[in-house]
Structures are given as C-alpha cells and as structure tokens.
Design a protein around this motif. Structure first.
Motif, mmCIF file in Angstrom:
data_model
loop_
_atom_site.group_PDB
_atom_site.id
_atom_site.type_symbol
_atom_site.label_atom_id
_atom_site.label_comp_id
_atom_site.label_asym_id
_atom_site.label_seq_id
_atom_site.Cartn_x
_atom_site.Cartn_y
_atom_site.Cartn_z
ATOM 1 N N GLU A 67 -17.215 12.303 4.013
ATOM 2 C CA GLU A 67 -18.170 12.454 4.938
ATOM 3 C C GLU A 67 -18.552 13.992 4.806
ATOM 4 O O GLU A 67 -17.831 14.989 4.868
ATOM 5 N N LEU A 68 -19.954 14.309 4.760
ATOM 6 C CA LEU A 68 -20.339 15.776 4.515
ATOM 7 C C LEU A 68 -20.462 16.581 5.813
ATOM 8 O O LEU A 68 -20.622 16.056 6.976
ATOM 9 N N SER A 69 -20.054 18.017 5.734
ATOM 10 C CA SER A 69 -20.283 18.722 6.687
ATOM 11 C C SER A 69 -21.731 19.074 6.646
ATOM 12 O O SER A 69 -22.658 18.549 5.919
ATOM 13 N N GLU A 70 -22.111 20.286 7.533
ATOM 14 C CA GLU A 70 -23.751 20.548 7.624
ATOM 15 C C GLU A 70 -23.945 21.877 6.442
ATOM 16 O O GLU A 70 -24.783 22.062 6.626
ATOM 17 N N GLN A 71 -22.822 22.224 5.749
ATOM 18 C CA GLN A 71 -22.951 23.439 4.912
ATOM 19 C C GLN A 71 -22.784 23.258 3.649
ATOM 20 O O GLN A 71 -22.177 22.098 3.048
ATOM 21 N N ARG A 72 -23.307 24.082 2.897
ATOM 22 C CA ARG A 72 -23.484 23.717 1.304
ATOM 23 C C ARG A 72 -22.913 24.695 0.266
ATOM 24 O O ARG A 72 -22.916 25.857 0.883
ATOM 25 N N ARG A 73 -22.422 24.331 -0.669
ATOM 26 C CA ARG A 73 -21.953 25.611 -1.801
ATOM 27 C C ARG A 73 -22.910 25.257 -3.096
ATOM 28 O O ARG A 73 -23.145 24.143 -3.392
ATOM 29 N N PHE A 74 -23.204 26.428 -3.437
ATOM 30 C CA PHE A 74 -24.112 26.281 -4.701
ATOM 31 C C PHE A 74 -23.570 27.277 -5.796
ATOM 32 O O PHE A 74 -23.117 28.566 -5.478
ATOM 33 N N ALA A 75 -23.469 26.694 -6.931
ATOM 34 C CA ALA A 75 -22.698 27.438 -8.212
ATOM 35 C C ALA A 75 -23.913 27.214 -9.347
ATOM 36 O O ALA A 75 -24.406 26.229 -9.505
ATOM 37 N N MET A 76 -24.015 28.470 -10.085
ATOM 38 C CA MET A 76 -25.071 28.375 -11.183
ATOM 39 C C MET A 76 -24.539 29.165 -12.482
ATOM 40 O O MET A 76 -23.680 30.063 -12.323
ATOM 41 N N ALA A 77 -24.978 28.864 -13.576
ATOM 42 C CA ALA A 77 -24.540 29.559 -14.858
ATOM 43 C C ALA A 77 -25.466 28.667 -15.960
ATOM 44 O O ALA A 77 -26.023 27.595 -15.945
ATOM 45 N N SER A 78 -25.493 29.758 -17.137
ATOM 46 C CA SER A 78 -26.460 29.291 -18.236
ATOM 47 C C SER A 78 -25.425 29.118 -19.478
ATOM 48 O O SER A 78 -24.534 30.145 -19.355
ATOM 49 N N LEU A 79 -25.598 28.053 -20.276
ATOM 50 C CA LEU A 79 -24.823 27.925 -21.411
ATOM 51 C C LEU A 79 -25.602 28.071 -22.529
ATOM 52 O O LEU A 79 -27.017 27.084 -22.488
ATOM 53 N N LYS A 80 -25.198 28.262 -23.891
ATOM 54 C CA LYS A 80 -26.133 28.248 -24.948
ATOM 55 C C LYS A 80 -26.528 26.872 -25.355
ATOM 56 O O LYS A 80 -25.656 26.245 -25.754
ATOM 57 N N ALA B 169 -36.414 14.978 -9.122
ATOM 58 C CA ALA B 169 -36.822 14.526 -7.700
ATOM 59 C C ALA B 169 -36.655 12.845 -7.645
ATOM 60 O O ALA B 169 -36.080 12.467 -6.908
ATOM 61 N N LEU B 170 -36.970 12.310 -8.875
ATOM 62 C CA LEU B 170 -36.798 10.751 -8.987
ATOM 63 C C LEU B 170 -35.213 10.449 -8.980
ATOM 64 O O LEU B 170 -34.810 9.366 -8.608
ATOM 65 N N GLY B 171 -34.522 11.235 -9.752
ATOM 66 C CA GLY B 171 -33.062 11.159 -9.763
ATOM 67 C C GLY B 171 -32.397 11.026 -8.412
ATOM 68 O O GLY B 171 -31.377 10.249 -7.877
ATOM 69 N N ALA B 172 -32.863 11.756 -7.363
ATOM 70 C CA ALA B 172 -32.412 12.021 -6.021
ATOM 71 C C ALA B 172 -32.951 10.804 -5.461
ATOM 72 O O ALA B 172 -31.970 10.247 -4.581
ATOM 73 N N ARG B 173 -33.991 10.292 -5.571
ATOM 74 C CA ARG B 173 -34.509 9.237 -4.944
ATOM 75 C C ARG B 173 -33.713 8.011 -5.528
ATOM 76 O O ARG B 173 -33.150 7.082 -4.541
ATOM 77 N N VAL B 174 -33.592 7.760 -6.806
ATOM 78 C CA VAL B 174 -32.919 6.349 -7.208
ATOM 79 C C VAL B 174 -31.379 6.628 -6.843
ATOM 80 O O VAL B 174 -30.687 5.590 -6.215
ATOM 81 N N GLY B 175 -30.818 7.690 -6.528
ATOM 82 C CA GLY B 175 -29.343 7.915 -6.010
ATOM 83 C C GLY B 175 -29.286 7.421 -4.639
ATOM 84 O O GLY B 175 -28.412 6.833 -4.051
ATOM 85 N N ALA B 176 -30.447 7.731 -3.774
ATOM 86 C CA ALA B 176 -30.255 7.075 -2.300
ATOM 87 C C ALA B 176 -30.539 5.748 -2.401
ATOM 88 O O ALA B 176 -30.210 5.311 -1.127
ATOM 89 N N ASP B 177 -31.033 4.970 -3.372
ATOM 90 C CA ASP B 177 -31.231 3.510 -3.228
ATOM 91 C C ASP B 177 -29.767 2.843 -3.430
ATOM 92 O O ASP B 177 -29.972 1.732 -3.280
ATOM 93 N N ILE C 298 -26.958 16.376 -1.966
ATOM 94 C CA ILE C 298 -25.864 15.445 -1.744
ATOM 95 C C ILE C 298 -25.850 14.697 -0.710
ATOM 96 O O ILE C 298 -26.720 15.106 0.484
ATOM 97 N N THR C 299 -25.265 13.390 -0.608
ATOM 98 C CA THR C 299 -25.382 12.547 0.399
ATOM 99 C C THR C 299 -23.893 12.238 1.035
ATOM 100 O O THR C 299 -22.860 12.409 0.023
ATOM 101 N N ASP C 300 -23.670 11.611 2.084
ATOM 102 C CA ASP C 300 -22.325 11.319 2.609
ATOM 103 C C ASP C 300 -21.828 10.234 1.529
ATOM 104 O O ASP C 300 -22.427 9.279 0.975
#
Length: 267
Positions: free
Chosen positions: A24-37, A154-162, A198-200
């Motif tokens: 079950e999710l909390s109300e806070q998020r973490r975000f990480a990012m990086a680039s690979l060749k 955007a569509l990926g998030a939508r189908v994930g919710a379904d 992300i979702t519960d």
C-alpha cells in the motif's frame, strides 16, 4: 480492451511473487534518473540477437535481482517478477486504430544468476508475443502519423490501471524518441526523463525514452518502501557491463562507462 486484457491474462504463467514492490502506497514518492548509451544496448543486441527492448528488460531484471539481494531478500533460482509492458500493436480487422496499445505481462527471471540466460529467456518470451500478437517495432511506432512519444507513456499508465495489480509486480514502458537534437529557444535539449505513476500494489514504475543516442530512464517509487531506488538505477549500468563481458562484446563498440566496469565482470 477486452482482447488486450485477455492477452495479458493468458501470458501469466503463474501468480507473481509478493514482496518489496507490492504494498500500500504512502503519499510520498522518490524519483531516480540516468542516461545510458543506446550504442551499448545495440552492441549487446548484435552479439546476442533479439531486440534492444529485450536487452532493456534483461538489464532491468538483473538490476532488480541485485537490488533484492542488497536488501537481504531471499532470491531462489526459479523466482520471477511479472512486468506489465504496454506495447503497440498493428491494425487488424478487430483493431483499426494505428498505435493502439495492449498490455502484456512479461516474466523477468530475477532468480537466474547468468545474465546471458536471463536475456535469452526474455528474448524468447518477447519473440512469442511478437509472433502471436502483431506487435509493432520501435522504428514502425515512431513513423505512425500523429504519434508522439508521451502517447505510449500515457496509454501505458491507463492500461495498467485497467488490470488488477495482483497479477503483476511493476510496470516498464520503453518508447522511441527522436535520434536528432531538439532545441527550445536556441537551447539544446540534453535529455528527457519520463515520469509515470505508481498505484497501490505496484510500488515501482520504470519508464524509458530514447533520444539522440542514449536511453533516458525515469524510475518512480514509493518513498517509504523504496528509499534506495537510486541504487537500483546505478545497477542498470553494471548489468550492461556484465552482459558485455559474458558475450565478449568488443570494447571498441562500448561506451567509456561500460568499459570501466568490464574488469569487475571478466571471467
């Protein structure tokens, strides 16, 4: 669509393992990012076969394995994580809209210790999906009229919710972007790190965008349950080096970052 949900359902070999990503999710998020060749992924694809996306999934699987072990989780040889991977499909009689997205569930063999075997298993599974479901390749997807890279995110998030989160552990979306530089008011765009949701029951979402010779990764996670998400991001590069070492990829074709890591994985 119901067809998409059925396709996802039949691709599940067994129920996913439950663990650090399913909570079950909390109300806070973490975000990480990086680039690979991108060239590193292509060099491994050339040496092994399959697609660049297969290599992306295998690298993520290996990084997840290391992440679990770093947390003291028990990882047995047959363990898998189930990833929701939204993919675009070709138009057909029943599906007349170019760029329609269907959800597929892909088993990531995190219990497998050999990185090349992990890649081979993922390539085989994705090949089965391509043969049976008319998947559109990245190059084709990028040429669809009116298609913009954020569309698939955007569509990926939508189908994930379904789909109920009880049948998958995480979501992974890999979208092709332009391989030439973009500018805004004369300033060059250096990278674009996608941010999804992300979702519960699904505490990690990995989104990838290719742009101008590199892959930009954006990882979104729950702050309370995954304070170490940045470590997971770091292990993606190590997995590239491990694959390159096992496949004996010529160092001339690899980026400096991967070459620096090769000595740790040499036989």
């Amino acid at each position: 669509s119901m067809l998409g949900l059925m396709s996802a359902a039949v691709s599940v070999a067994r129920s996913p393992i439950h663990g650090p990503l399913n909570f079950e999710l909390s109300e806070q998020r973490r975000f990480a990012m990086a680039s690979l060749k991108l060239s590193d992924f292509k060099a491994i694809r050339t040496a092994h076969g399959g697609t660049v996306n297969d290599v992306v999934l295998a690298v993520i699987a290996g990084a997840l394995r290391t992440w679990l072990q770093s947390r003291g989780e028990r990882v047995s040889p047959r363990d898998e994580m189930t990833a929701l991977v939204p993919v675009s499909v070709e138009p057909s009689f029943e599906n007349t809209h170019p760029g329609d997205v269907q959800p597929f569930l892909v088993q990531l063999p995190i219990g497998e210790a050999d990185p090349v075997v992990r890649l081979s298993r993922i390539s085989y599974e994705m090949h089965r999906h391509r043969e049976s479901s008319r998947l559109v390749g990245a190059e084709t997807l990028a040429t669809i009229a009116g298609f913009a890279p954020p569309t698939l995110h955007a569509l990926g998030a939508r189908v994930g919710a379904d789909i109920t989160q009880r049948v998958y552990n995480l979501a992974i979306t890999n979208v092709p972007g332009p391989q030439f530089p973009l500018y805004c008011a004369g300033a060059r765009l250096e990278a674009q790190y996608p941010v999804s949701v992300i979702t519960d029951g699904m505490g990690l979402n990995i989104t990838v965008m290719s742009y101008c010779g590199h892959l930009d990764f954006g990882l979104v996670a729950d702050r309370d349950q995954m304070p170490d998400v940045a470590d997971l991001m770091g292990w993606l590069g190590d997995e590239l080096a491990a694959l390159a070492a096992e496949l004996c990829v010529s160092e001339r074709t690899l980026s400096r970052h991967v070459r620096q890591s090769l000595s740790r994985f040499a036989n």
